[in-house]
Design an enzyme around this catalytic site. Sequence first.
Site, mmCIF file in Angstrom:
data_model
loop_
_atom_site.group_PDB
_atom_site.id
_atom_site.type_symbol
_atom_site.label_atom_id
_atom_site.label_comp_id
_atom_site.label_asym_id
_atom_site.label_seq_id
_atom_site.Cartn_x
_atom_site.Cartn_y
_atom_site.Cartn_z
ATOM 1 N N HIS A 71 0.854 -1.186 0.000
ATOM 2 C CA HIS A 71 0.000 0.000 0.000
ATOM 3 C C HIS A 71 0.894 1.241 0.000
ATOM 4 C CE1 HIS A 71 -2.701 -2.672 2.787
ATOM 5 N NE2 HIS A 71 -2.761 -3.072 1.536
ATOM 6 N N TYR A 133 2.535 2.512 14.020
ATOM 7 C CA TYR A 133 2.974 3.470 13.012
ATOM 8 C C TYR A 133 2.348 4.833 13.248
ATOM 9 C CZ TYR A 133 -1.294 1.930 10.561
ATOM 10 O OH TYR A 133 -2.583 1.605 10.228
#
Length: 190
Positions: A71, A133
């Site tokens: 992605h 993240y």
Amino acid sequence: MAVATTEFSVRETEIPGLLVFDITSITDERGWFQEKFHRAKLVAAGLPESFEVVQTSVSYNRRAGVTRGFHAEPWDKYISVVSGRVFCAYLDLRRGSFGRVVTVEIDANRAVFLPRGVANSFQTLADDTYYLYSVNRHWSADEYDEYVFVNLADPQVGVRWPIPLDEAVLSERDRNHAGLADARPFEVPA
């Protein structure tokens, strides 16, 4: 008396802007302590000063072999692991360096800075892996069309996954992305 503190060191990769950070931790009989993200120390080590975190997310992965990606999203990302180990494959989808691949294993003592336009994928190598993240732009369903996806098994990309993809846990969406030949280059704003 000197007080122990977390230290960050950086190395560049073959993908421009993709940085790998080694991070120390302080360990004693109680366990360990670590600064996962310390802006001033990371910038001193090489993190772009323009990277301002606006959202932090956690991906909990129940077992080894969970595989996600590729992605490429419209933001920069700082990736670390709280618990477990992860094999990461990064695919540059930006004009000028389109198609370059870098792989790295991250754990509690290694993190990665991923610039926008570089596709992220990972495979867990341990059960109960917590993948953390931080990004400099909020996730929005309205921006989903800006993402660029590539199939994890594309032979043109050539990633050698530690756990073969036919034995891994993948979403149907990730299993069915088009190959690199059909991916449009990611347009990074100037």
